[in-house]
Scaffold this motif. Sequence first.
Motif, PDB file in Angstrom:
ATOM      1  N   PRO A  99       0.808  -1.230   0.000  1.00 31.98           N
ATOM      2  CA  PRO A  99       0.000   0.000   0.000  1.00 31.98           C
ATOM      3  C   PRO A  99       0.841   1.281   0.000  1.00 31.98           C
ATOM      4  N   ASN A 100       2.047   1.206   0.561  1.00 33.65           N
ATOM      5  CA  ASN A 100       2.958   2.357   0.570  1.00 33.65           C
ATOM      6  C   ASN A 100       4.104   2.155  -0.420  1.00 33.65           C
ATOM      7  N   TYR A 101       3.776   1.604  -1.563  1.00 32.63           N
ATOM      8  CA  TYR A 101       4.801   1.274  -2.557  1.00 32.63           C
ATOM      9  C   TYR A 101       5.645   2.488  -2.938  1.00 32.63           C
ATOM     10  N   LYS A 102       5.037   3.649  -3.053  1.00 30.14           N
ATOM     11  CA  LYS A 102       5.790   4.842  -3.453  1.00 30.14           C
ATOM     12  C   LYS A 102       6.905   5.154  -2.468  1.00 30.14           C
ATOM     13  N   GLU A 103       6.710   4.780  -1.202  1.00 25.53           N
ATOM     14  CA  GLU A 103       7.715   5.051  -0.180  1.00 25.53           C
ATOM     15  C   GLU A 103       8.715   3.906  -0.028  1.00 25.53           C
ATOM     16  N   ASN A 104       8.251   2.635  -0.139  1.00 23.35           N
ATOM     17  CA  ASN A 104       9.162   1.526   0.178  1.00 23.35           C
ATOM     18  C   ASN A 104       9.506   0.624  -1.006  1.00 23.35           C
ATOM     19  N   GLY A 105       8.746   0.669  -2.097  1.00 23.99           N
ATOM     20  CA  GLY A 105       9.078  -0.085  -3.297  1.00 23.99           C
ATOM     21  C   GLY A 105       8.861  -1.584  -3.238  1.00 23.99           C
ATOM     22  N   TRP A 106       8.143  -2.090  -2.226  1.00 24.35           N
ATOM     23  CA  TRP A 106       7.972  -3.536  -2.091  1.00 24.35           C
ATOM     24  C   TRP A 106       6.883  -4.078  -3.020  1.00 24.35           C
ATOM     25  N   ASP A 161      -5.083  -5.440   3.953  1.00 21.39           N
ATOM     26  CA  ASP A 161      -6.214  -4.780   4.597  1.00 21.39           C
ATOM     27  C   ASP A 161      -5.841  -3.354   4.972  1.00 21.39           C
ATOM     28  N   ASN A 162      -6.767  -2.657   5.603  1.00 20.99           N
ATOM     29  CA  ASN A 162      -6.537  -1.246   5.930  1.00 20.99           C
ATOM     30  C   ASN A 162      -5.518  -1.036   7.034  1.00 20.99           C
ATOM     31  N   ASP A 163      -5.170  -2.107   7.754  1.00 23.46           N
ATOM     32  CA  ASP A 163      -4.177  -2.013   8.826  1.00 23.46           C
ATOM     33  C   ASP A 163      -2.787  -2.445   8.374  1.00 23.46           C
ATOM     34  N   GLY A 164      -2.647  -2.762   7.081  1.00 20.49           N
ATOM     35  CA  GLY A 164      -1.340  -3.116   6.553  1.00 20.49           C
ATOM     36  C   GLY A 164      -0.969  -4.578   6.648  1.00 20.49           C
ATOM     37  N   PHE A 165      -1.887  -5.431   7.133  1.00 20.50           N
ATOM     38  CA  PHE A 165      -1.627  -6.865   7.147  1.00 20.50           C
ATOM     39  C   PHE A 165      -1.819  -7.417   5.735  1.00 20.50           C
ATOM     40  N   ILE A 166      -1.048  -8.437   5.404  1.00 20.16           N
ATOM     41  CA  ILE A 166      -1.152  -9.068   4.098  1.00 20.16           C
ATOM     42  C   ILE A 166      -1.815 -10.440   4.244  1.00 20.16           C
ATOM     43  N   TYR A 167      -2.814 -10.685   3.402  1.00 18.70           N
ATOM     44  CA  TYR A 167      -3.530 -11.959   3.363  1.00 18.70           C
ATOM     45  C   TYR A 167      -3.199 -12.651   2.049  1.00 18.70           C
TER      46      TYR A 167
END
Length: 372
Positions: A99-106, A161-167
Motif C-alpha cells: 500500500p505504501n509502494y511509493k515510499e518503500n518499493g515492495w 487490509d486497511n491495517d497493513g496486514f497481508i492476506y
Amino acid sequence: MKLKFIFAIFLTFSMSCIQQKKKNDVALKTESQSYKIEEVVKNLSNPWGMTWLPDGSMLITEKDGRLIHFKDNEKIEITNVPKVYNSGQGGLLDIELHPNYKENGWIYMTYASEEGLGEGGHTALMRCKLEGNSLTNIETLYKAEPNTTAGQHFGSRIEFDNDGFIYFSIGERGEREVNPQDITRDGGKIYRLNDDGSIPTDNPFYNEPNAKKAIYTYGNRNPQGMAKHPETGKIWMHEHGPKGGDEINIVKKGANYGWPIVTYGVNYSGTEITDETTKPGIEPPIYYWVPSIAPCGMAFVTGNKYPQWNGKLLVGSLKFAYVELLTLDGEKVTNREKIAQDIGRVRNVKMGLDGLIYIAVEGQSIFRLIPQ
C-alpha cells in the motif's frame, strides 16, 4: 404470427447481448451500462496476476514463470525472477504492491516453489523490489510444506487490509481429507502476515501448540479470488467448489469454511461428498454457485467510470468465459449479470489506475471495458 414476432424480438435482444466475436469494435450493453471491449496487452499465455505501478505501467505474471512489465505499449521481460514449479495449476501466480509502494518499493508475489521438504512444489509468498528490468532484495516470507507433485489447488491471491496486514490464499493441494481441517498442516487456508513476513501475535492460532501460526482461516478448498471491500475494509474471497458449490466468503478470524465437511457440490464423477451443506461452528458462504462457474479473479467496481455499476462485485468465470457482475445489498447478493460474455477463460479481473475494468484471459490478452 404473434408468437413468431415475440420470438424474433427476444432473439434479436439475446444476440445483441452476447455477440462479441470482434471484441475491439463491438459495443455491448447490459441493463444499466454500455461498454466496448478493448484489447490492451496482446499475445499472452496465461496472465495470472496483474497490478499497476504509479506511472500507470503494468506488471503481469505469466504462469510459466515470466514477469512482464508492460510500459509504453512494449512488453519487457523482467529478469531474476525466482524459479517456479510450473506444473499443473502451479506456477507464477498473483502479484500485489505494498500500500505504501511509493515510499518503500515492495512488490509481493505468490508462486509454486520447489524449495523446502519433499519432491514437487508448494505455494510460497515472496517480496522484492524492481530496479530497472530486474528484481532485487528478494525475500521469501512464507513457504508452505511439504512439497507434493500433485498438480492441483495452489491458490493463490494476495490482498492487504486497511491495517497493513497481508492476506494470501493456498489451496488444499488435492488432499482434502487431511489438509483443510488440520491447522498443523499447510493448504486449504487463508494466511495473514505482517508486511515483513513476521506473524502477528493476534493471529487466531498463534498460541496453539504445533499450529501453523500464520493461518487466519481454514476449511478452504482453492481460493483464487480476493478483494478488499472499498467501504467496510473487510477482505472478501471466493473459492472453487468441486462439481458445484463455488463460494463467496468474507474472511473472518479463525473461521472454518467447512471443506470437505460441508459443501453444496459433489465429486466430479457425480457421487456424493456429504449430504450436509451447513453445520454448527462452520461459516456459511454469503453466496454459492450451482453449477460451478469456476471463479477466478475478483474486484469491486469503484470510481466514476461506471456509475451504474459502482459498488458491485466482479468475478471472472474460467468455465463459462465471462465476467459475473453481482449486485450487493450489504453482504447479500441480490442480482447476477453476465458481462464480457464469450471473451475467453477469465483468469483475473481488476480495477486499473485509470478507473477501468481490466480482464486477463488465458491464451489471449488483457482487455479493458471502455464505457460508452
